[in-house]
Design a protein around this motif. Sequence first.
Motif, PDB file in Angstrom:
ATOM      1  N   TYR A 224       0.715  -1.225   0.086  1.00 63.05           N
ATOM      2  CA  TYR A 224      -0.076  -0.008   0.010  1.00 63.05           C
ATOM      3  C   TYR A 224       0.926   1.265  -0.004  1.00 63.05           C
ATOM      4  O   TYR A 224       0.773   2.159   0.833  1.00 63.05           O
ATOM      5  CB  TYR A 224      -0.969  -0.056   1.308  1.00 63.05           C
ATOM      6  N   HIS A 225       1.752   1.415  -0.902  1.00 62.94           N
ATOM      7  CA  HIS A 225       2.748   2.440  -0.803  1.00 62.94           C
ATOM      8  C   HIS A 225       2.222   3.487  -2.002  1.00 62.94           C
ATOM      9  O   HIS A 225       2.745   3.200  -2.882  1.00 62.94           O
ATOM     10  CB  HIS A 225       4.193   1.746  -1.150  1.00 62.94           C
ATOM     11  N   ASP A 226       1.487   4.258  -1.728  1.00 64.95           N
ATOM     12  CA  ASP A 226       1.262   5.419  -2.204  1.00 64.95           C
ATOM     13  C   ASP A 226       0.899   5.000  -3.792  1.00 64.95           C
ATOM     14  O   ASP A 226       0.208   4.236  -3.957  1.00 64.95           O
ATOM     15  CB  ASP A 226       2.434   6.538  -2.203  1.00 64.95           C
ATOM     16  N   SER A 227       1.570   5.890  -4.698  1.00 62.21           N
ATOM     17  CA  SER A 227       1.400   5.605  -6.116  1.00 62.21           C
ATOM     18  C   SER A 227       2.342   4.646  -7.050  1.00 62.21           C
ATOM     19  O   SER A 227       2.195   4.214  -7.955  1.00 62.21           O
ATOM     20  CB  SER A 227       1.723   7.026  -6.656  1.00 62.21           C
ATOM     21  N   GLN A 228       3.266   3.842  -6.128  1.00 61.09           N
ATOM     22  CA  GLN A 228       3.955   3.065  -6.618  1.00 61.09           C
ATOM     23  C   GLN A 228       3.749   1.626  -6.077  1.00 61.09           C
ATOM     24  O   GLN A 228       4.413   1.318  -5.213  1.00 61.09           O
ATOM     25  CB  GLN A 228       5.514   3.278  -6.490  1.00 61.09           C
ATOM     26  N   SER A 229       2.762   1.047  -6.596  1.00 60.16           N
ATOM     27  CA  SER A 229       2.387  -0.146  -5.613  1.00 60.16           C
ATOM     28  C   SER A 229       2.023  -1.200  -7.016  1.00 60.16           C
ATOM     29  O   SER A 229       1.335  -1.019  -7.834  1.00 60.16           O
ATOM     30  CB  SER A 229       1.120  -0.112  -4.930  1.00 60.16           C
ATOM     31  N   GLU A 230       2.291  -2.545  -6.625  1.00 58.46           N
ATOM     32  CA  GLU A 230       1.672  -3.554  -7.379  1.00 58.46           C
ATOM     33  C   GLU A 230       0.995  -4.606  -6.529  1.00 58.46           C
ATOM     34  O   GLU A 230       1.732  -4.912  -5.547  1.00 58.46           O
ATOM     35  CB  GLU A 230       3.089  -4.234  -8.000  1.00 58.46           C
ATOM     36  N   LYS A 231       0.017  -5.184  -6.808  1.00 56.30           N
ATOM     37  CA  LYS A 231      -0.944  -6.069  -5.946  1.00 56.30           C
ATOM     38  C   LYS A 231      -1.210  -7.126  -6.692  1.00 56.30           C
ATOM     39  O   LYS A 231      -1.653  -7.012  -8.007  1.00 56.30           O
ATOM     40  CB  LYS A 231      -2.137  -5.024  -5.447  1.00 56.30           C
ATOM     41  N   TYR A 232      -1.537  -8.240  -6.129  1.00 58.83           N
ATOM     42  CA  TYR A 232      -1.884  -9.339  -6.746  1.00 58.83           C
ATOM     43  C   TYR A 232      -3.277  -9.923  -5.929  1.00 58.83           C
ATOM     44  O   TYR A 232      -3.316  -9.756  -4.797  1.00 58.83           O
ATOM     45  CB  TYR A 232      -0.812 -10.669  -6.456  1.00 58.83           C
ATOM     46  N   TYR A 233      -4.029 -10.553  -6.959  1.00 56.70           N
ATOM     47  CA  TYR A 233      -5.414 -11.024  -6.484  1.00 56.70           C
ATOM     48  C   TYR A 233      -5.590 -12.239  -7.143  1.00 56.70           C
ATOM     49  O   TYR A 233      -5.315 -12.558  -8.183  1.00 56.70           O
ATOM     50  CB  TYR A 233      -6.457 -10.122  -6.994  1.00 56.70           C
ATOM     51  N   ILE A 234      -6.013 -13.441  -6.377  1.00 56.56           N
ATOM     52  CA  ILE A 234      -6.706 -14.519  -6.772  1.00 56.56           C
ATOM     53  C   ILE A 234      -8.043 -14.592  -6.549  1.00 56.56           C
ATOM     54  O   ILE A 234      -8.534 -14.549  -5.162  1.00 56.56           O
ATOM     55  CB  ILE A 234      -5.731 -15.788  -5.983  1.00 56.56           C
ATOM     56  N   ASP A 235      -8.730 -14.815  -7.540  1.00 53.87           N
ATOM     57  CA  ASP A 235     -10.139 -14.926  -7.427  1.00 53.87           C
ATOM     58  C   ASP A 235     -10.739 -13.847  -6.711  1.00 53.87           C
ATOM     59  O   ASP A 235     -11.554 -13.660  -5.632  1.00 53.87           O
ATOM     60  CB  ASP A 235     -10.756 -16.214  -6.781  1.00 53.87           C
ATOM     61  N   ASP A 236     -10.161 -12.403  -6.853  1.00 52.78           N
ATOM     62  CA  ASP A 236     -10.523 -11.196  -6.328  1.00 52.78           C
ATOM     63  C   ASP A 236     -10.134 -11.113  -4.998  1.00 52.78           C
ATOM     64  O   ASP A 236     -10.579  -9.998  -4.288  1.00 52.78           O
ATOM     65  CB  ASP A 236     -12.183 -10.898  -6.399  1.00 52.78           C
ATOM     66  N   GLN A 237      -9.444 -11.954  -4.250  1.00 53.12           N
ATOM     67  CA  GLN A 237      -8.864 -11.840  -2.942  1.00 53.12           C
ATOM     68  C   GLN A 237      -7.399 -11.343  -2.981  1.00 53.12           C
ATOM     69  O   GLN A 237      -6.658 -11.854  -3.699  1.00 53.12           O
ATOM     70  CB  GLN A 237      -9.088 -13.106  -2.162  1.00 53.12           C
ATOM     71  N   ASN A 238      -7.294 -10.225  -2.508  1.00 58.15           N
ATOM     72  CA  ASN A 238      -5.832  -9.478  -2.417  1.00 58.15           C
ATOM     73  C   ASN A 238      -4.896 -10.527  -1.617  1.00 58.15           C
ATOM     74  O   ASN A 238      -5.180 -10.989  -0.513  1.00 58.15           O
ATOM     75  CB  ASN A 238      -5.837  -8.166  -1.697  1.00 58.15           C
ATOM     76  N   ILE A 239      -3.964 -10.875  -2.431  1.00 56.90           N
ATOM     77  CA  ILE A 239      -2.847 -11.718  -1.744  1.00 56.90           C
ATOM     78  C   ILE A 239      -1.625 -10.796  -1.284  1.00 56.90           C
ATOM     79  O   ILE A 239      -1.168 -10.460  -2.346  1.00 56.90           O
ATOM     80  CB  ILE A 239      -2.463 -12.904  -2.776  1.00 56.90           C
ATOM     81  N   PHE A 240      -1.321 -10.482   0.206  1.00 55.71           N
ATOM     82  CA  PHE A 240      -0.218  -9.639   0.345  1.00 55.71           C
ATOM     83  C   PHE A 240       0.811 -10.305  -0.035  1.00 55.71           C
ATOM     84  O   PHE A 240       1.959  -9.489  -0.302  1.00 55.71           O
ATOM     85  CB  PHE A 240      -0.534  -9.529   2.010  1.00 55.71           C
ATOM     86  N   LEU A 241       1.237 -11.577   0.168  1.00 55.78           N
ATOM     87  CA  LEU A 241       2.503 -12.164  -0.064  1.00 55.78           C
ATOM     88  C   LEU A 241       2.601 -13.345  -0.889  1.00 55.78           C
ATOM     89  O   LEU A 241       2.342 -14.416  -0.540  1.00 55.78           O
ATOM     90  CB  LEU A 241       3.325 -12.340   1.229  1.00 55.78           C
ATOM     91  N   LEU A 242       2.634 -12.978  -2.210  1.00 56.92           N
ATOM     92  CA  LEU A 242       2.162 -14.196  -2.985  1.00 56.92           C
ATOM     93  C   LEU A 242       3.355 -15.345  -3.064  1.00 56.92           C
ATOM     94  O   LEU A 242       2.949 -16.354  -3.205  1.00 56.92           O
ATOM     95  CB  LEU A 242       2.336 -13.656  -4.882  1.00 56.92           C
TER      96      LEU A 242
END
Length: 223
Positions: free
Chosen positions: A28-46
């Motif tokens: 959740y770092h401001d504007s420089q963020s990359e996030k992963y989701y599996i079946d629309d569930q946010n995966i914090f540490l893939l």
Amino acid sequence: MRSCFQLLVVFLCFHLNSSTAFCSEIYYHDSQSEKYYIDDQNIFLLYKIVNWWYDCRPEDNDLLCGKTIRCTNLGNACMKYTKSKSVLKISIQKKLADQLSIFKTCNQCYGPSYLRCIWQNEKYLGKGRAAPTKSLNQFIFLHINEIQARILKKMEKEIVFTVQGNIRGLMHDGKIALHNAGNILKRCPGNADDKGGLFPITVNIKHTGTNEMIAQYLGSWSN
């Protein structure tokens, strides 16, 4: 009742070696963020999911197979315009979806080998043409005039890239594969020959400020 996958995610969340602050700092770092989701569930540490898959029981090998996985990357676009050639290049700093494998790694096998643009927004790109790409880290647009390039340059930090597909296997290097072509450590059931249509790989480029799509790409499968 929660699915097995949801229970897996809950288990990992409560058994991470890292602190909650560490997770939040990365994802959740401001504007420089990359996030992963599996079946629309946010995966914090893939990588925790990957580590589990490496060592899971044989009867659990297919637990992730077929699930939708999505990566979003915001604030890392870098646009460069070459006026003499009317070419706009959009690169992604720090790489895009580096934990996913979207292209086949074998020369002769059937699988996704490049991305082709299937739609582009004339409001921003005019009659320009998006070149096919074999890289997730650079997208090239031809026949772009200087005015269009300036408009897009101003939107640079409001561009979000979204890579989406279905989990088809686990590569030897720890990347989650959106295909099952070639030498894969954990291969999901089913033949590779007919999966291009059933499990499409897409990449969208979008302007978050206006919620408008700029371009859409689709993975092309070939030998």
